[in-house]
Structure formats: C-alpha cells, structure tokens
Design an enzyme around this catalytic site. Structure first.
Site, PDB file in Angstrom:
ATOM      1  NE  ARG A 147      -3.721  -2.360   0.103  1.00 52.63           N
ATOM      2  CZ  ARG A 147      -3.455  -3.550  -0.450  1.00 52.63           C
ATOM      3  NH1 ARG A 147      -2.323  -3.719  -1.131  1.00 52.63           N
ATOM      4  NH2 ARG A 147      -4.295  -4.557  -0.331  1.00 52.63           N
ATOM      5  CB  SER A 180      -9.157  -1.509   4.284  1.00 55.51           C
ATOM      6  OG  SER A 180      -9.573  -2.744   3.755  1.00 55.51           O
ATOM      7  CD  GLU A 184      -5.615   0.532   2.796  1.00 56.60           C
ATOM      8  OE1 GLU A 184      -6.192   0.341   1.711  1.00 56.60           O
ATOM      9  OE2 GLU A 184      -5.307  -0.383   3.571  1.00 56.60           O
TER      10      GLU A 184
END
Length: 312
Positions: free
Chosen positions: A162, A227, A305
């Site tokens: 990520r 998320s 995130e």
C-alpha cells in the site's frame, strides 16, 4: 479545462462527506494540468490530485486549495500487443483489469472490483486477493513540480504494501509528482489444453468469485472508503502472526459502534461507514476511538489507510 469555485467535495468522495474545495479543476490534457498547477502556485495554494475519491476523507471545513481531477486523454487505454498495455491515470481500475482479461491476460484481473482509478491504484499500490497493481507495472509517467515529464521504471517507483514513491510530499504538502499514465507487461493465461475463449471464461470466473466474496464480506451498499486501517506487519504479543486489523477491532467489541452518523460496519470491522448524516469529524473521531481501543486492549497500533485532506 473546467474550473469550479467552492465545489462541495461530498459530491466527489465515496464517504459522501466533505466541505468545499476552493477550486475544483477538470484537466483533460497535460497542458490543462500544467495550467492548473500554475494556478495553484500563483495563488500560493496547495493542490491535490483526485481520482474517484474512494480512499479519501475530506474535512468538513473543506480544502483551501486546488483539487484537480483528470479526464480526457488521461482516460485512454492502449493495447501495445503481447501483453503490454498503457493506461492513463484517469482510467477506472476495473475497466483496465477487464480490458486485459478479455485478451486472456492475467495478473490484475482480480483487482477489477476496486472502485478507484489507475492513478490512485499506482499511488497506493492497490491490491486484493493476492494481486497488486505494482507487480506487473514496468513504467510510470509523471509530471514533476517543475513541469517536466518524467519516466520512472518500476524499481524507481519503490512499490511496497500500500505504498509507492509517489506518496512523498512536495512543498506545502502538495504531491511532488502527478501520475499521468502507467505501462504494464502481463502474462498470457492461456494453456495448451484450452482455447482462448476458455481462458477468458476461466479468468472471468475467478473475477466473479472475487466479486462475490467482496459483496458478501464488505458493506458495499453504504458509503465508505474501503479498509480503514492497513494490514499490519505483526500482531499482538499473544497472536504475533495475526495481521488483520478487522480481527482486533471485532475482538474489541467495536462492530456496530457509532459516533454520530459514522459506524464500524457490522459486516466487516475494518470498514467505517456513513450510516446516515455522518460528518467527516464523526468518521475521524470514530477511527481515532477504534485506534485507541485496540491499542489499549491488545497493544497493537493501527495505521489509517484512508487519506486525509484539509484541516481537521
């Protein structure tokens, strides 16, 4: 180039919250983009490149800067043959994944359910079901702060979980480079025992299986930003291999917990949803509460995130 003033950002984010952007610009060419960036510099305003707004929380106060969304020439996909594709930053990731799938190429087909754009996917190295966008990326073309076109090899992009090199910030918190397009080299999924049509059908079946899992386990019918917290490198002392944030959030008894209109999803604990009338502050406060509760109970530090934009 289209320029709007005081554009409500709740119209442009999947959370359906957020105050106005001082300027909202739709850039359809590199020249448009350069003009928009110049406008930001001349007015001494920060800028933010917006994809589909599916991983973003904008402050209720809005954003005192220039939000730039890409369109036009940035929405094109080029099939260069033998599994090589070039896609613009504004191309929906699902559209690109399906275009490659229909040609019998695998590697990103399971990402078709991710609702963002290619540029956003490259920026955060989006992934799902064992695939990541950076794995088959060979080159990313960007526009740097000086207005120069830059070509970065995959190794220069520093793809990780990520993350990518593009998450670094420039002066005043602005993005140092704007992603224009990316090139990929995918592998044919065709085997000796099946026809090209059978290969496509098999890949489509794998995609549909992923889509079914997503629908069954994620609150897709409620405004959310995917998320909330990143998967962790390690878990708690009692369960060091547990790396799913949702596990800890659920074990902390937080499923269904609400602050204002923001709620920890009852379907998937790592999703915060707008259950109706939520503000950006509600969502931020709830994510802070979840972080604190998990840290207190398990000694685990969750990391968001979701990208935050504006002053909170």
């Amino acid at each position: 180039m289209q320029i709007l003033e005081n554009e409500p950002m709740n119209k442009h984010t999947s959370f359906k919250v957020g105050g106005p952007a001082r300027f909202f610009v739709k850039a359809e060419s590199v020249d448009d983009l350069k003009e928009a960036l110049a406008m930001a510099r001349e007015n001494r305003l920060p800028h933010f490149i917006l994809g589909n707004g599916t991983n973003l929380l904008v402050s209720d106060k809005g954003y005192e800067g220039v939000v730039i969304t890409l369109a036009g020439e940035f929405s094109e996909i080029a099939d260069m043959g033998k599994g090589a594709f070039k896609a613009g930053a504004a191309v929906p990731l699902g559209r690109f994944a399906r275009a490659a799938l229909k040609q019998g190429y695998a590697g990103i087909h399971k990402l078709a359910g991710i609702p963002g754009t290619l540029g956003g996917a490259i920026y955060m190295n989006a992934g799902a079901y064992g695939q990541e966008i950076g794995t088959h990326c060979t080159q990313v073309v960007t526009l740097d702060e000086a207005g120069n076109i830059r070509e970065r090899s995959a190794s220069e992009c520093a793809f990780g979980y990520r993350q990518s090199i593009f998450q670094k910030s420039g002066a005043g918190g602005a993005q140092a480079e704007t992603i224009l397009s990316a090139t990929f080299q995918l592998e044919s999924a065709n085997t000796a025992c099946e026809s090209p049509e059978q290969t496509v059908a098999r890949l489509e079946a794998e995609l549909q299986e992923c889509m079914a899992k997503r629908k069954a386990t994620q609150p897709l019918n409620m405004p959310n930003a995917g998320s909330t917290f990143k998967r962790m490198e390690r878990g708690s002392a009692d369960m060091p291999q547990q790396v799913a944030p949702g596990y800890y959030i659920e074990q902390a008894g937080l499923k269904g917990y609400r602050i204002g209109g923001a709620e920890v999803s009852t379907l998937h604990a790592n999703f915060i949803v707008n259950a109706g009338g939520a503000t950006a502050k509600d969502i931020l406060d709830l994510s802070d509460y979840v972080k604190a509760a998990v840290a207190k109970k398990f000694g685990v530090e969750l990391q968001r995130e979701i990208i935050m934009l504006g002053e909170f």
